[in-house]
Design a protein around this motif. Structure first.
Motif, PDB file in Angstrom:
ATOM      1  N   ILE A 158       0.854  -1.175   0.000  1.00 26.46           N
ATOM      2  CA  ILE A 158       0.000   0.000   0.000  1.00 26.46           C
ATOM      3  C   ILE A 158       0.899   1.237   0.000  1.00 26.46           C
ATOM      4  CG2 ILE A 158      -0.215   0.022   2.512  1.00 26.46           C
ATOM      5  CD1 ILE A 158      -3.080   1.064   2.094  1.00 26.46           C
ATOM      6  N   THR A 159       0.453   2.289  -0.648  1.00 28.17           N
ATOM      7  CA  THR A 159       1.221   3.529  -0.682  1.00 28.17           C
ATOM      8  C   THR A 159       0.815   4.407   0.490  1.00 28.17           C
ATOM      9  OG1 THR A 159       1.347   3.441  -3.091  1.00 28.17           O
ATOM     10  CG2 THR A 159       1.826   5.555  -2.062  1.00 28.17           C
ATOM     11  N   TYR A 160       1.791   4.772   1.277  1.00 29.02           N
ATOM     12  CA  TYR A 160       1.617   5.732   2.367  1.00 29.02           C
ATOM     13  C   TYR A 160       2.331   7.020   1.976  1.00 29.02           C
ATOM     14  CZ  TYR A 160       0.209   1.794   5.311  1.00 29.02           C
ATOM     15  OH  TYR A 160      -0.437   0.704   5.834  1.00 29.02           O
ATOM     16  N   ARG A 161       2.082   8.082   2.710  1.00 28.23           N
ATOM     17  CA  ARG A 161       2.768   9.360   2.486  1.00 28.23           C
ATOM     18  C   ARG A 161       3.573   9.694   3.738  1.00 28.23           C
ATOM     19  NH1 ARG A 161       1.547   9.174  -2.876  1.00 28.23           N
ATOM     20  NH2 ARG A 161      -0.493   8.239  -2.859  1.00 28.23           N
ATOM     21  N   LEU A 162       4.848   9.935   3.549  1.00 28.51           N
ATOM     22  CA  LEU A 162       5.709  10.360   4.629  1.00 28.51           C
ATOM     23  C   LEU A 162       5.787  11.885   4.591  1.00 28.51           C
ATOM     24  CD1 LEU A 162       7.713   9.696   6.921  1.00 28.51           C
ATOM     25  CD2 LEU A 162       9.513   9.694   5.173  1.00 28.51           C
ATOM     26  N   VAL A 163       5.282  12.525   5.635  1.00 31.28           N
ATOM     27  CA  VAL A 163       5.339  13.977   5.748  1.00 31.28           C
ATOM     28  C   VAL A 163       6.504  14.292   6.682  1.00 31.28           C
ATOM     29  CG1 VAL A 163       4.114  16.069   6.459  1.00 31.28           C
ATOM     30  CG2 VAL A 163       2.848  14.156   5.426  1.00 31.28           C
ATOM     31  N   VAL A 164       7.449  15.064   6.187  1.00 33.57           N
ATOM     32  CA  VAL A 164       8.624  15.435   6.952  1.00 33.57           C
ATOM     33  C   VAL A 164       8.529  16.925   7.276  1.00 33.57           C
ATOM     34  CG1 VAL A 164      11.148  15.555   6.958  1.00 33.57           C
ATOM     35  CG2 VAL A 164       9.993  13.682   5.762  1.00 33.57           C
ATOM     36  N   LEU A 165       8.511  17.246   8.561  1.00 34.41           N
ATOM     37  CA  LEU A 165       8.487  18.635   9.001  1.00 34.41           C
ATOM     38  C   LEU A 165       9.910  19.075   9.296  1.00 34.41           C
ATOM     39  CD1 LEU A 165       5.418  18.496  11.400  1.00 34.41           C
ATOM     40  CD2 LEU A 165       5.485  19.253   9.020  1.00 34.41           C
ATOM     41  N   LYS A 166      10.296  20.200   8.688  1.00 32.19           N
ATOM     42  CA  LYS A 166      11.644  20.734   8.869  1.00 32.19           C
ATOM     43  C   LYS A 166      11.556  22.141   9.444  1.00 32.19           C
ATOM     44  CE  LYS A 166      12.683  20.315   4.555  1.00 32.19           C
ATOM     45  NZ  LYS A 166      13.385  20.292   3.275  1.00 32.19           N
ATOM     46  N   LYS A 167      12.661  22.611   9.998  1.00 26.55           N
ATOM     47  CA  LYS A 167      12.704  23.977  10.501  1.00 26.55           C
ATOM     48  C   LYS A 167      12.385  24.934   9.361  1.00 26.55           C
ATOM     49  CE  LYS A 167      16.007  23.525  14.257  1.00 26.55           C
ATOM     50  NZ  LYS A 167      17.357  23.895  14.742  1.00 26.55           N
ATOM     51  N   GLY A 168      11.498  25.883   9.653  1.00 24.39           N
ATOM     52  CA  GLY A 168      11.130  26.887   8.671  1.00 24.39           C
ATOM     53  C   GLY A 168      11.849  28.200   8.927  1.00 24.39           C
ATOM     54  N   PRO A 169      11.533  29.211   8.123  1.00 29.89           N
ATOM     55  CA  PRO A 169      12.209  30.504   8.265  1.00 29.89           C
ATOM     56  C   PRO A 169      11.942  31.184   9.614  1.00 29.89           C
ATOM     57  CG  PRO A 169      10.436  30.631   6.647  1.00 29.89           C
ATOM     58  CD  PRO A 169      10.582  29.195   7.023  1.00 29.89           C
ATOM     59  N   ALA A 170      10.847  30.842  10.277  1.00 23.81           N
ATOM     60  CA  ALA A 170      10.520  31.436  11.574  1.00 23.81           C
ATOM     61  C   ALA A 170      10.765  30.449  12.725  1.00 23.81           C
ATOM     62  CB  ALA A 170       9.072  31.915  11.580  1.00 23.81           C
ATOM     63  N   ALA A 171      11.651  29.476  12.519  1.00 24.38           N
ATOM     64  CA  ALA A 171      11.891  28.437  13.526  1.00 24.38           C
ATOM     65  C   ALA A 171      12.334  29.014  14.866  1.00 24.38           C
ATOM     66  CB  ALA A 171      12.927  27.437  13.014  1.00 24.38           C
ATOM     67  N   ALA A 172      13.061  30.109  14.855  1.00 26.80           N
ATOM     68  CA  ALA A 172      13.552  30.699  16.106  1.00 26.80           C
ATOM     69  C   ALA A 172      12.404  31.150  17.012  1.00 26.80           C
ATOM     70  CB  ALA A 172      14.476  31.872  15.808  1.00 26.80           C
ATOM     71  N   THR A 173      11.250  31.462  16.438  1.00 28.90           N
ATOM     72  CA  THR A 173      10.111  31.907  17.251  1.00 28.90           C
ATOM     73  C   THR A 173       9.472  30.761  18.024  1.00 28.90           C
ATOM     74  OG1 THR A 173       8.493  31.633  15.481  1.00 28.90           O
ATOM     75  CG2 THR A 173       9.590  33.774  15.619  1.00 28.90           C
ATOM     76  N   ALA A 174       9.858  29.533  17.746  1.00 21.63           N
ATOM     77  CA  ALA A 174       9.265  28.367  18.421  1.00 21.63           C
ATOM     78  C   ALA A 174       9.534  28.385  19.916  1.00 21.63           C
ATOM     79  CB  ALA A 174       9.792  27.076  17.811  1.00 21.63           C
ATOM     80  N   ARG A 175      10.578  29.037  20.344  1.00 22.78           N
ATOM     81  CA  ARG A 175      10.928  29.066  21.771  1.00 22.78           C
ATOM     82  C   ARG A 175      10.210  30.169  22.543  1.00 22.78           C
ATOM     83  NH1 ARG A 175      16.110  26.047  22.591  1.00 22.78           N
ATOM     84  NH2 ARG A 175      16.593  25.260  20.530  1.00 22.78           N
ATOM     85  N   SER A 176       9.515  31.045  21.844  1.00 25.53           N
ATOM     86  CA  SER A 176       8.759  32.098  22.527  1.00 25.53           C
ATOM     87  C   SER A 176       7.460  31.507  23.073  1.00 25.53           C
ATOM     88  CB  SER A 176       8.433  33.236  21.556  1.00 25.53           C
ATOM     89  OG  SER A 176       7.449  32.806  20.623  1.00 25.53           O
ATOM     90  N   PRO A 177       6.817  32.172  24.029  1.00 30.70           N
ATOM     91  CA  PRO A 177       5.532  31.662  24.534  1.00 30.70           C
ATOM     92  C   PRO A 177       4.497  31.482  23.423  1.00 30.70           C
ATOM     93  CG  PRO A 177       6.373  33.356  26.000  1.00 30.70           C
ATOM     94  CD  PRO A 177       7.284  33.337  24.805  1.00 30.70           C
ATOM     95  N   GLU A 178       4.441  32.429  22.489  1.00 31.82           N
ATOM     96  CA  GLU A 178       3.496  32.318  21.377  1.00 31.82           C
ATOM     97  C   GLU A 178       3.869  31.146  20.467  1.00 31.82           C
ATOM     98  OE1 GLU A 178       0.306  33.151  18.730  1.00 31.82           O
ATOM     99  OE2 GLU A 178       0.670  33.514  20.841  1.00 31.82           O
TER     100      GLU A 178
END
Length: 124
Positions: free
Chosen positions: A31-51
């Motif tokens: 069966i064909t599955y889809r592998l979705v790979v999430l990578k750091k984006g251009p705003a990755a640095a904001t991930a550490r903020s409360p928002e």
């Protein structure tokens, strides 16, 4: 994209091998599955903020829903702190459908993550 290639190769190597005479029967059970790979984006640095932390936690509800309805076979974050942030294995008809589903992720919309989608075969 050597890391994605490595992940796909590992998935392919996990498929049990079969003799030449078994090829048609094995192919029918794939069966064909889809592998979705999430990578750091251009705003990755904001991930550490409360928002940013709030935005990253929002998709968890979506992942549980997709797991319950059988769309997501497995999903989760990668913990090594590298550029790859998460993986999702989806049981959907097309890569476009996987992109459409995952594009609802607020972290993608905010640019914290980007995504790649690759189809792969696995036994049903």
């Amino acid at each position: 994209m050597p890391v994605l290639t490595t992940v796909l190769l590992c998935l392919l190597l996990s498929v049990p091998s079969a003799g030449a005479g078994d090829a048609p029967a094995l192919q029918e059970r794939m069966i064909t599955y889809r592998l979705v790979v999430l990578k750091k984006g251009p705003a990755a640095a904001t991930a550490r903020s409360p928002e940013g932390e709030r935005i990253i936690k929002e998709p968890h509800r979506l992942m549980y829903k997709l797991g319950l309805d059988g769309t997501s076979m497995a999903a989760g974050p990668l913990l090594d702190g590298g550029d790859l942030q998460g993986l999702i294995i989806m049981k959907v008809a097309t890569s476009e459908q996987a992109r459409e589903i995952e594009s609802a992720d607020p972290a993608l919309k905010a640019g914290i993550f980007t995504m790649d989608v690759a189809p792969f075969l696995s036994p049903d």
